[in-house]
Write a protein that holds these residues in place. Sequence first.
Motif, short mmCIF file in Angstrom:
data_model
loop_
_atom_site.label_atom_id
_atom_site.label_comp_id
_atom_site.label_asym_id
_atom_site.label_seq_id
_atom_site.Cartn_x
_atom_site.Cartn_y
_atom_site.Cartn_z
N PHE A 285 0.83 -1.20 0.00
CA PHE A 285 0.00 0.00 0.00
C PHE A 285 0.87 1.26 0.00
O PHE A 285 0.41 2.33 -0.42
N MET A 286 2.09 1.12 0.49
CA MET A 286 2.95 2.30 0.65
C MET A 286 3.22 3.02 -0.67
O MET A 286 3.09 4.25 -0.74
N PRO A 287 3.60 2.30 -1.77
CA PRO A 287 3.81 3.01 -3.04
C PRO A 287 2.54 3.70 -3.52
O PRO A 287 2.62 4.78 -4.13
N ILE A 288 1.37 3.09 -3.23
CA ILE A 288 0.11 3.72 -3.63
C ILE A 288 -0.10 5.02 -2.86
O ILE A 288 -0.45 6.06 -3.45
N ILE A 289 0.12 4.96 -1.56
CA ILE A 289 -0.07 6.15 -0.72
C ILE A 289 0.91 7.25 -1.12
O ILE A 289 0.53 8.42 -1.30
N LEU A 290 2.20 6.89 -1.26
CA LEU A 290 3.20 7.88 -1.62
C LEU A 290 2.99 8.40 -3.04
O LEU A 290 3.20 9.59 -3.32
N GLY A 291 2.56 7.51 -3.95
CA GLY A 291 2.27 7.93 -5.31
C GLY A 291 1.13 8.93 -5.36
O GLY A 291 1.19 9.95 -6.06
N LEU A 292 0.07 8.65 -4.60
CA LEU A 292 -1.07 9.58 -4.55
C LEU A 292 -0.66 10.90 -3.90
O LEU A 292 -1.13 11.97 -4.31
N LEU A 293 0.22 10.82 -2.91
CA LEU A 293 0.73 12.03 -2.26
C LEU A 293 1.46 12.91 -3.27
O LEU A 293 1.22 14.13 -3.35
N LEU A 294 2.35 12.31 -4.06
CA LEU A 294 3.11 13.08 -5.05
C LEU A 294 2.20 13.63 -6.15
O LEU A 294 2.36 14.78 -6.58
N LEU A 295 1.23 12.82 -6.58
CA LEU A 295 0.30 13.29 -7.61
C LEU A 295 -0.56 14.44 -7.09
O LEU A 295 -0.85 15.38 -7.83
#
Length: 234
Positions: free
Chosen positions: A197-207
């Motif tokens: 889930f971490m890449p999803i959370i961080l990816g959404l954060l950056l987007l």
Amino acid sequence: MVSRTLIGFWALFDVCLLAGGVISIVFSFIFRKPDLLLNLAISMADLTAALVLGIMLCITFVFSIGAIVQKNHVTIGLVILNYLLIIDAIAVLVAGTYVWFFSLRQRNEFHVLYQQLPASSRVVIQDKFSCCGYFNGSDAVENAGTFCTQSQIAFTNSLDPTDVNNAANFCVGKVTAFTDYALNNIFSWYFRSCYGFMPIILGLLLLSLCVINMRKEDERFKKIDAKRGGRGFV
């Protein structure tokens, strides 16, 4: 104007965030069943943590919808969303790390849990695995059931617990063999997904940061355009 490609990727990661929350909630309910050994490997506290984490991710998703549909000049929703995502990331990191650390100390950790079991539950385990005592023949042993009779307990207690040839007579190896299977194939599968889930959370954060930046840029150019009399740029 924020590009459709950026919004498309943002939406993709947001849906993945929702999927992660649903997986976490479903996991917490699936394993809430009466199973002595499974309940020993996966405690109610673990399932509650999975439920809380799933609810957090779902709440973040719901909030994200409200944040993204705001007008361009309103970015406070996306800013708050980013703080929620940071909290989610911390929760995922703490939960995953706790289970990973626990799995490294199974023999000792489950010794404590085994001692806390009621006598009737230890009798069930003794009969199921044909073992007496946890680390040795006198460690949390119950003189009851079909296997651990007085003579069997005396025999087991006479064995050297440090001798690997005697390991099959004690419950520690058989209990941790099951719990290791459960942790590696069931629980750790979930928490590997949890770390996923971490890449999803961080990816959404950056987007989200990119969307905020693009919206601010659009508003800045609109103000510049307004000062120029609405003639735009050449």
